[in-house]
Design an enzyme around this catalytic site. Structure first.
Site, PDB file in Angstrom:
ATOM      1  N   ASP A   1       6.839  -9.452   0.891  1.00  0.00           N
ATOM      2  CA  ASP A   1       8.123  -8.775   0.675  1.00  0.00           C
ATOM      3  C   ASP A   1       7.949  -7.143   1.039  1.00  0.00           C
ATOM      4  OD1 ASP A   1      10.326  -8.232  -1.134  1.00  0.00           O
ATOM      5  OD2 ASP A   1       9.105  -7.403  -2.920  1.00  0.00           O
ATOM      6  N   HIS A   2       9.177  -6.745   1.551  1.00  0.00           N
ATOM      7  CA  HIS A   2       9.231  -5.377   2.125  1.00  0.00           C
ATOM      8  C   HIS A   2       8.116  -4.816   3.028  1.00  0.00           C
ATOM      9  CE1 HIS A   2      12.558  -4.000  -0.390  1.00  0.00           C
ATOM     10  NE2 HIS A   2      12.289  -4.843  -1.200  1.00  0.00           N
TER      11      HIS A   2
ATOM     12  N   GLY B   1      13.726  -1.078  -9.297  1.00  0.00           N
ATOM     13  CA  GLY B   1      13.301  -0.461 -10.551  1.00  0.00           C
ATOM     14  C   GLY B   1      14.459  -0.643 -11.628  1.00  0.00           C
TER      15      GLY B   1
ATOM     16  N   HIS C   1      17.989  -7.866  -4.014  1.00  0.00           N
ATOM     17  CA  HIS C   1      17.011  -7.405  -4.400  1.00  0.00           C
ATOM     18  C   HIS C   1      17.260  -6.595  -5.731  1.00  0.00           C
ATOM     19  CE1 HIS C   1      13.983  -7.516  -0.898  1.00  0.00           C
ATOM     20  NE2 HIS C   1      14.956  -8.235  -0.509  1.00  0.00           N
ATOM     21  N   GLY C   2      16.122  -5.953  -6.434  1.00  0.00           N
ATOM     22  CA  GLY C   2      16.653  -5.169  -7.502  1.00  0.00           C
ATOM     23  C   GLY C   2      17.018  -5.661  -8.667  1.00  0.00           C
ATOM     24  N   ALA C   3      16.693  -6.722  -8.866  1.00  0.00           N
ATOM     25  CA  ALA C   3      17.537  -7.531 -10.042  1.00  0.00           C
ATOM     26  C   ALA C   3      17.023  -6.996 -11.544  1.00  0.00           C
ATOM     27  CB  ALA C   3      17.420  -9.128  -9.975  1.00  0.00           C
ATOM     28  N   SER C   4      15.827  -6.513 -11.466  1.00  0.00           N
ATOM     29  CA  SER C   4      15.455  -6.087 -12.833  1.00  0.00           C
ATOM     30  C   SER C   4      16.452  -4.839 -13.366  1.00  0.00           C
ATOM     31  CB  SER C   4      14.018  -5.362 -12.777  1.00  0.00           C
ATOM     32  OG  SER C   4      12.792  -6.145 -12.523  1.00  0.00           O
TER      33      SER C   4
ATOM     34  N   ALA D   1      10.732  -7.821 -10.229  1.00  0.00           N
ATOM     35  CA  ALA D   1       9.519  -7.123 -10.089  1.00  0.00           C
ATOM     36  C   ALA D   1       9.363  -6.286 -11.245  1.00  0.00           C
ATOM     37  CB  ALA D   1       9.194  -6.194  -8.919  1.00  0.00           C
TER      38      ALA D   1
HETATM   39  P1  13P Z   1      13.032  -4.709  -9.041  1.00  0.00           P
HETATM   40  O1  13P Z   1      11.840  -4.151  -9.387  1.00  0.00           O
HETATM   41  O2  13P Z   1      14.345  -4.018  -9.542  1.00  0.00           O
HETATM   42  O3  13P Z   1      13.212  -6.087  -9.898  1.00  0.00           O
HETATM   43  O4  13P Z   1      13.389  -5.185  -7.866  1.00  0.00           O
HETATM   44  C1  13P Z   1      12.699  -6.143  -7.207  1.00  0.00           C
HETATM   45  C2  13P Z   1      12.648  -6.384  -5.779  1.00  0.00           C
HETATM   46  O5  13P Z   1      13.642  -6.278  -5.137  1.00  0.00           O
HETATM   47  C3  13P Z   1      11.351  -6.839  -4.990  1.00  0.00           C
HETATM   48  O6  13P Z   1      11.813  -6.921  -3.696  1.00  0.00           O
HETATM   49 ZN    ZN Z   2      13.190  -5.342  -3.029  1.00  0.00          ZN
HETATM   50 NA    NA Z   3      16.355  -3.166 -10.361  1.00  0.00          NA
END
Ligand code: 13P
Ligand code: ZN
Ligand code: NA
Length: 283
Positions: free
Chosen positions: A81-82, A180, A207-210, A231
């Protein structure tokens, strides 16, 4: 025993659901994600940032997945990832990892394309699928920190050119999510997602689904998102539960005890996200 994410994402794209990608860091996170995914018969991707691979050790993570593949009699998609460096990806792919993200989103369009092309041509020789990002997410993912003012939405026409010129297997897009949690509820650009989906054929990655409300994630999937990255919510669930355990058991010192509530809390998040993705029973 390690597989690329290509087949599972194509299947998801055809089936109209998404595969959740969970960021893992150690034995316990791998255990929780795979145990839950197996119980729910859901495809999943195990993702690790460069920081995770250096923390846990690539050989340890690959070894854990190797044992897990035997235990669950299923191949596993362990994902980079990334990752930002070609030589880092090269080294890790040579250990057997078959799913990679090259994140050149901090470069300009042409530089991003050059880097991604190089990674694709190497990775495809190793049967490793490649995800790349166009546009830029704000927020923090491990060592990757992007100020909100530097975040950039994905341009649909540029996305077409990017996919065609690089030959990537999946495209990470920026439509208003951030790494985040969010200070205010995120406002996603669903129209932009629809436009990108209508022009681009490869699976699209959120990405960023949290912290994104379930209804919004579902809408994204209806509009064509095929991989959903999670994440931070796992980290929060785990650490909150362990903190609570120590409040209730201040003398506790045995990791086999205090880690358990953390694992149970992560399991709930994994179940919820599998349900939101609609991936249960799709294995
Ligand atoms: P979050 O931490 O917002 O769930 O993002 C996860 C992510 O995009 C991992 O690549
Ligand atoms: Zn990401
Ligand atoms: Na997020």
């Amino acid at each position: 025993f390690l597989v690329s994410s290509r087949e599972m994402l194509h299947k998801a794209q055809l089936g109209g659901y998404a595969v959740p990608a969970f960021n893992i860091h150690n034995l316990e996170t791998v255990q929780v994600v795979l145990e839950t995914a197996t119980e729910m018969a859901s495809p999943v991707i195990l993702a690790g940032t460069p920081g995770t691979y250096s923390y846990a050790g690539t050989d340890y993570l690959v070894g854990i997945c190797q044992e897990a593949a035997k235990r669950y009699k299923t191949p596993i998609a362990l994902h980079l990832d990334h990752h930002e460096s070609f030589s880092d990806i090269q080294k890790k792919v040579e250990t057997g990892i078959k799913s990679a993200m090259i994140d050149g989103s901090h470069f300009n369009f042409e530089e991003n394309i050059d880097l991604v092309k190089k990674v694709v041509s190497f990775c495809h020789g190793w049967d490793c699928s490649v995800e790349a990002e166009l546009g830029r997410l704000g927020g923090q993912e491990d060592d990757l920190i992007v100020d909100e003012k530097d975040a950039m939405y994905t341009d649909p026409d540029a996305a077409v050119e990017f996919v065609n010129r690089t030959g990537i297997d999946s495209l990470a897009i920026a439509i208003g999510t951030a790494h985040g949690m969010y200070k205010e509820e995120p406002r996603l650009d669903f129209d932009r997602l629809g436009m990108i989906r209508s022009k681009v054929e490869v699976p699209l990655v959120l990405h960023g689904a949290s912290g994104v409300p379930d209804a919004d994630v579902r809408r994204c999937i209806e509009l064509g998102i095929t991989k959903v990255n999670v994440a931070t919510e796992l980290k929060i669930a785990f650490s909150d539960a362990v903190k609570q355990y120590f409040i209730e058991n201040p003398k506790a010192n045995d990791p086999r005890h205090y880690i358990v509530p953390g694992k149970e809390a992560m399991k709930k998040v994994v179940m919820e996200k599998i349900n939101v993705c609609g991936s249960a029973g799709k294995l």
